[in-house]
Design a protein around this motif. Structure first.
Motif, PDB file in Angstrom:
ATOM      1  N   HIS A  24       0.820  -1.210   0.000  1.00 38.16           N
ATOM      2  CA  HIS A  24       0.000   0.000   0.000  1.00 38.16           C
ATOM      3  C   HIS A  24       0.861   1.270   0.000  1.00 38.16           C
ATOM      4  O   HIS A  24       0.474   2.281  -0.601  1.00 38.16           O
ATOM      5  CB  HIS A  24      -0.940  -0.010   1.200  1.00 38.16           C
ATOM      6  N   ALA A  25       2.008   1.214   0.651  1.00 37.43           N
ATOM      7  CA  ALA A  25       2.918   2.363   0.626  1.00 37.43           C
ATOM      8  C   ALA A  25       3.438   2.592  -0.788  1.00 37.43           C
ATOM      9  O   ALA A  25       3.538   3.738  -1.253  1.00 37.43           O
ATOM     10  CB  ALA A  25       4.076   2.142   1.590  1.00 37.43           C
ATOM     11  N   LEU A  26       3.776   1.511  -1.485  1.00 43.34           N
ATOM     12  CA  LEU A  26       4.252   1.620  -2.865  1.00 43.34           C
ATOM     13  C   LEU A  26       3.197   2.282  -3.749  1.00 43.34           C
ATOM     14  O   LEU A  26       3.510   3.192  -4.529  1.00 43.34           O
ATOM     15  CB  LEU A  26       4.595   0.232  -3.403  1.00 43.34           C
ATOM     16  N   TYR A  30       3.631   6.006  -5.455  1.00 37.27           N
ATOM     17  CA  TYR A  30       3.547   6.108  -6.913  1.00 37.27           C
ATOM     18  C   TYR A  30       2.473   7.109  -7.325  1.00 37.27           C
ATOM     19  O   TYR A  30       2.650   7.881  -8.264  1.00 37.27           O
ATOM     20  CB  TYR A  30       3.245   4.735  -7.513  1.00 37.27           C
ATOM     21  N   GLU A  31       1.373   7.101  -6.618  1.00 36.16           N
ATOM     22  CA  GLU A  31       0.247   7.964  -6.970  1.00 36.16           C
ATOM     23  C   GLU A  31       0.423   9.401  -6.483  1.00 36.16           C
ATOM     24  O   GLU A  31       0.028  10.350  -7.167  1.00 36.16           O
ATOM     25  CB  GLU A  31      -1.042   7.392  -6.366  1.00 36.16           C
ATOM     26  N   PHE A  34       6.399  10.597  -2.500  1.00 34.48           N
ATOM     27  CA  PHE A  34       6.769  10.348  -1.099  1.00 34.48           C
ATOM     28  C   PHE A  34       6.357  11.519  -0.212  1.00 34.48           C
ATOM     29  O   PHE A  34       5.744  11.343   0.839  1.00 34.48           O
ATOM     30  CB  PHE A  34       8.284  10.129  -1.006  1.00 34.48           C
ATOM     31  N   HIS A  35       6.692  12.725  -0.646  1.00 31.64           N
ATOM     32  CA  HIS A  35       6.396  13.911   0.165  1.00 31.64           C
ATOM     33  C   HIS A  35       4.893  14.108   0.340  1.00 31.64           C
ATOM     34  O   HIS A  35       4.425  14.561   1.393  1.00 31.64           O
ATOM     35  CB  HIS A  35       7.019  15.152  -0.476  1.00 31.64           C
ATOM     36  N   GLY A  36       4.111  13.758  -0.673  1.00 31.59           N
ATOM     37  CA  GLY A  36       2.679  13.970  -0.618  1.00 31.59           C
ATOM     38  C   GLY A  36       1.907  12.879   0.098  1.00 31.59           C
ATOM     39  O   GLY A  36       0.683  12.977   0.237  1.00 31.59           O
ATOM     40  N   ARG A 108       8.322  -3.599 -13.338  1.00 26.36           N
ATOM     41  CA  ARG A 108       8.316  -3.119 -11.961  1.00 26.36           C
ATOM     42  C   ARG A 108       8.311  -1.584 -11.940  1.00 26.36           C
ATOM     43  O   ARG A 108       9.011  -0.961 -11.152  1.00 26.36           O
ATOM     44  CB  ARG A 108       9.567  -3.612 -11.224  1.00 26.36           C
ATOM     45  N   VAL A 109       7.509  -0.989 -12.814  1.00 29.28           N
ATOM     46  CA  VAL A 109       7.568   0.460 -12.997  1.00 29.28           C
ATOM     47  C   VAL A 109       7.278   1.213 -11.707  1.00 29.28           C
ATOM     48  O   VAL A 109       7.878   2.262 -11.431  1.00 29.28           O
ATOM     49  CB  VAL A 109       6.618   0.906 -14.138  1.00 29.28           C
ATOM     50  N   ARG A 110       6.389   0.717 -10.869  1.00 24.11           N
ATOM     51  CA  ARG A 110       6.079   1.412  -9.614  1.00 24.11           C
ATOM     52  C   ARG A 110       7.283   1.412  -8.679  1.00 24.11           C
ATOM     53  O   ARG A 110       7.544   2.402  -7.997  1.00 24.11           O
ATOM     54  CB  ARG A 110       4.863   0.776  -8.931  1.00 24.11           C
TER      55      ARG A 110
END
Length: 208
Positions: A24-26, A30-31, A34-36, A108-110
């Motif tokens: 879920h973190a990944l 991705y969406e 990290f900062h957001g 493994r693009v994400r």
């Protein structure tokens, strides 16, 4: 030339065995970047409380570090296995490694897209991650150097050519979309041709 090998087929991609927190973190990174992404958001996606999440990971950066390590270890093991499968022919080894890296960037693009979040890592964590990436760069430059020595490649600057080819492959993760028209295998084949042209070889690898 020393290599690191794995027992799996480097072209075969199965879903990564990630924990629910990492999965879920990944998706969140991705969406939203990290900062957001807030820790609260990750916990909500997983279905646990924030304190429960902190039981497993010290902070959000620790989650990112774990994902980055998983990604870099995966691509490194595949690249070294691909190089070994290429045998003694530099053009075959180069083609295999480029294919392996591009397949990782697409399948493994994400995970691969996390590379853009490096700026949020503390220096010690960034240094550790860079060391793993450096292994792949050294693998590429070593293959190119072998090709130049064997008069198969025509390259003026081995180190810069290796960095340029690796950068070219890594950039795929910045624009590739899983639902787009280009399939990983087709794109990898295109990048192999570009790489072989870059090193100035007239020899082509065997068709698998």
């Amino acid at each position: 030339m020393a290599t690191e090998t794995t027992g799996h087929d480097w072209r075969s991609y199965e879903p990564l065995a990630l924990s629910p927190i990492l999965t879920h973190a990944l998706d969140a990174f991705y969406e939203q970047g990290f900062h957001g992404t807030a820790v609260r958001d990750i916990a909500r996606r997983v279905g646990v409380t924030v304190p429960a999440l902190y039981y497993y990971y010290e902070n959000k950066e620790a989650i990112l570090v774990t994902l980055l390590e998983t990604a870099t270890n995966d691509v490194a093991s595949r690249a070294f296995a691909a190089a070994e499968e290429g045998g003694e022919r530099p053009e075959q080894r180069l083609a295999n490694v480029i294919e392996a890296v591009v397949l990782h960037m697409t399948h493994r693009v994400r995970m691969a897209a996390l590379d853009s979040e490096l700026r949020y890592l503390l220096p010690a964590n960034r240094k550790h991650y860079a060391a793993t990436r450096k292994k792949i760069e050294r693998l590429l430059t070593g293959i190119i150097a072998d090709g130049v020595r064997d008069k198969v490649f025509q390259v003026a600057d081995v180190a810069e050519t290796g960095r340029a080819l690796l950068g070219m492959c890594q950039s795929v993760a910045t624009w590739y979309r899983e639902d787009g028209p280009l399939r990983p295998e087709k794109l990898a084949a295109k990048y192999v041709e570009i790489a072989l042209s870059t090193v100035g070889t007239t020899k082509r690898p065997r068709k698998n």
